[in-house]
Design an enzyme around this catalytic site. Structure first.
Site, PDB file in Angstrom:
ATOM      1  N   ASP A 170      -3.344 -11.068  52.228  1.00 23.40           N
ATOM      2  CA  ASP A 170      -2.333 -10.372  51.566  1.00 23.40           C
ATOM      3  C   ASP A 170      -2.714 -10.002  50.044  1.00 23.40           C
ATOM      4  O   ASP A 170      -3.885 -10.379  49.467  1.00 23.40           O
ATOM      5  CB  ASP A 170      -1.193 -11.420  51.277  1.00 23.40           C
ATOM      6  CG  ASP A 170      -0.022 -10.826  50.817  1.00 23.40           C
ATOM      7  OD1 ASP A 170       0.474  -9.624  50.774  1.00 23.40           O
ATOM      8  OD2 ASP A 170       0.846 -11.701  50.133  1.00 23.40           O
TER       9      ASP A 170
ATOM     10  N   ASP B 214      -0.372  -9.993  46.636  1.00 19.42           N
ATOM     11  CA  ASP B 214       0.286 -10.846  45.729  1.00 19.42           C
ATOM     12  C   ASP B 214       0.235 -12.252  45.856  1.00 19.42           C
ATOM     13  O   ASP B 214       0.270 -12.685  46.916  1.00 19.42           O
ATOM     14  CB  ASP B 214       1.720 -10.331  45.543  1.00 19.42           C
ATOM     15  CG  ASP B 214       1.870  -8.745  45.079  1.00 19.42           C
ATOM     16  OD1 ASP B 214       1.348  -8.339  44.116  1.00 19.42           O
ATOM     17  OD2 ASP B 214       2.537  -8.179  46.212  1.00 19.42           O
TER      18      ASP B 214
END
EC number: 3.1.3.-
Length: 499
Positions: A50, A52
């Site tokens: 991912d 963030d």
């Protein structure tokens, strides 16, 4: 009997103090990787990430930005009282993993067994008395049908919403502040509408680009530059590992952030880059095709037959991803910070290995390594064992002493909570049970760590072994060291009262 009980109390306290130095000599490493499920990195050929709070971490200024922007949207677009602007973001109010009762406007901490931790229920910014909570819920248990759905949302009759990602901290605080304003000023309001309006305002901060534009305009203020992110990616690349990125964030935002923390050549490290994936729908919706994004950020219309290195793709779905890459099963390890949106479907439906990034872990372990915490917890566990062992004494004098010990135990539990967060305590534990957050973490993450940089401490053929934690009915020789003798073990002969 009074003399006997107090002598055992003093003996237990002395023994617990003697244990502290040995415990402090075996403190936890905040940069370690912890395992829920046995996994060898030698089996991993492909690493996914991912963006963030996985590849990139943000400064404390970001949550203030989100809070202020959403608060202003409530005033300007939803016509909320301008007076709510007097509330500022408090980074020390909420913790991740809390539940919110949408209909009662209550924020609370729930354990792995659906029990509310009394003393952690907040209406606005004020704690709700235990007796009021018990009256509202007919006890402290929340039935399954009222709990949040699989992804932590309040839908299809579920009255609870669970806040699982780090971006939700400003949302919880804003909900509590607006509730507080309405309550203090005797303003009648519908809690369901308030929840929806705050949720929509927080969403708009993201989808209208308010947050993205602010970060891009002052990237050094909001992004914590971490050269270790590049070091992790370079280490994997040097060992011939394939890497991919799947994020819900937009292309230009990710590009600028990755150039800042990794370098202009960041795309050369990744075999596949997918933006605006719309997780968790990305893992379940088979209908959405991929679209290529060109260098100017324009979406192209040509059909995707292959996911090419150096290119950026938007949307798509995991089933098409698997078809185009062939990356299936336990040779893939994916890292993310959101237990539901990032990890749950991958481990349950697709057999990928999963790694959770839990930034709070590092600070909690540092607290757990302090002498004051170790002293408190050692005595708390010892006192609990003493209470369990001595409860067989039913005479009035003994019961008075036991009640005194129970009060001391309660006070110590509150002290323990304050080590982590004055309102809600630890992310991982209630007074005696794992939190609901930890229950989901244990189910959906094979390994977990504070940041990706923890990978630098391990060779890429390292095997992670989960600790064998004794079950309640097991009696390994290493258990109950905190209690003198066998206070915690209910031996049959100990149930006989001393005459």
């Amino acid at each position: 009997m009074k003399s006997y009980l107090w002598s055992r109390y003093r003996e237990a306290k002395r023994a617990s103090k003697e244990l502290v130095p040995s415990i402090m000599s075996n403190m936890l490493n905040p940069d370690a990787i912890f395992s829920n499920n046995e996994m060898s990195l030698s089996d991993i050929e492909i690493y996914g990430f991912d963006y963030d709070y996985t590849l990139v971490f943000y400064s404390k200024h970001l949550h203030t930005l989100i809070f202020n922007a959403a608060r202003d949207l409530l005033v300007n677009e939803h016509r909320y009282p301008a007076e709510i602007r007097k509330y500022d973001y408090d980074p020390n109010f909420a913790i991740r993993g809390l539940h919110y009762d949408v209909h009662r406007a209550l924020l609370m901490k729930i354990d792995a067994f659906h029990y509310i931790q009394l003393g952690t229920v907040y209406r606005g910014l004020s704690v709700v008395p235990d007796e009021e909570v018990i009256a509202m819920y007919d006890g402290s248990h929340v039935p399954l049908e009222q709990m949040s759905d699989f992804y932590g949302k309040s839908s299809q009759g579920n009255t609870m919403k669970q806040f699982m990602d780090i971006f939700s901290l400003p949302e919880m605080t804003l909900l509590s502040c607006v509730n507080e304003h309405f309550l203090k000023n005797n303003i009648d309001y519908e809690p369901v509408h308030l929840y929806k309006d705050v949720k929509d305002s927080i969403r708009d901060v993201h989808i209208k680009g308010i947050m993205y534009r602010a970060i891009e305009a002052d990237i050094e203020k909001y992004i914590c530059y971490a050269e270790q992110t590049r070091a992790v990616l370079a280490k994997l690349a040097d060992h011939g590992k394939k890497m991919f990125l799947i994020t819900n964030s937009p292309s230009s935002f990710v590009d600028k952030g990755m150039k800042f923390i990794v370098g202009k050549d960041w795309r050369d490290l990744f075999d596949v880059v997918i933006v605006q994936a719309d997780k968790p729908n990305f893992f379940n919706d088979k209908r959405r095709p991929f679209r290529k994004v060109n260098e100017r950020g324009v979406l192209l219309w040509d059909k995707i037959h292959k996911l090419q290195k150096g290119q950026i793709y938007k949307q798509g779905n995991l089933y098409e991803f698997l078809k185009l890459t062939g990356w299936r099963g336990s040779k893939v390890l994916y890292f993310g910070d959101h237990i539901y949106s990032d990890l749950a479907d991958l481990t349950l439906k697709h057999g990928w290995r999963t790694g959770a990034i839990i930034p709070e872990l590092r600070s909690e372990i540092k607290i757990m390594n302090t002498e004051s915490y170790i002293q408190t917890m050692t005595w708390l566990q010892t006192l609990t064992g003493l209470l369990e062992h001595m409860q067989v004494h039913r005479d009035s004098d003994s019961q008075m002493i036991l009640e005194e010990w129970k009060k001391e135990r309660k006070d110590m539990r509150e002290m323990n909570r304050n080590f982590f967060n004055a309102q809600f305590g630890s992310l991982f534990r209630t007074d005696e049970n794992p939190t609901y957050f930890l229950r989901r973490l244990s189910r959906f993450a094979d390994i977990y760590m504070a940041s990706l940089s923890c990978l630098l401490n391990y060779e890429l053929d390292y095997t992670f072994y989960p600790r064998r934690t004794p079950l309640q009915h097991e009696l390994p020789p290493w258990s109950d060291q905190l209690c003198t003798g066998t206070f915690r073990i209910p031996f049959l002969q100990e149930t006989v009262q001393i005459k």
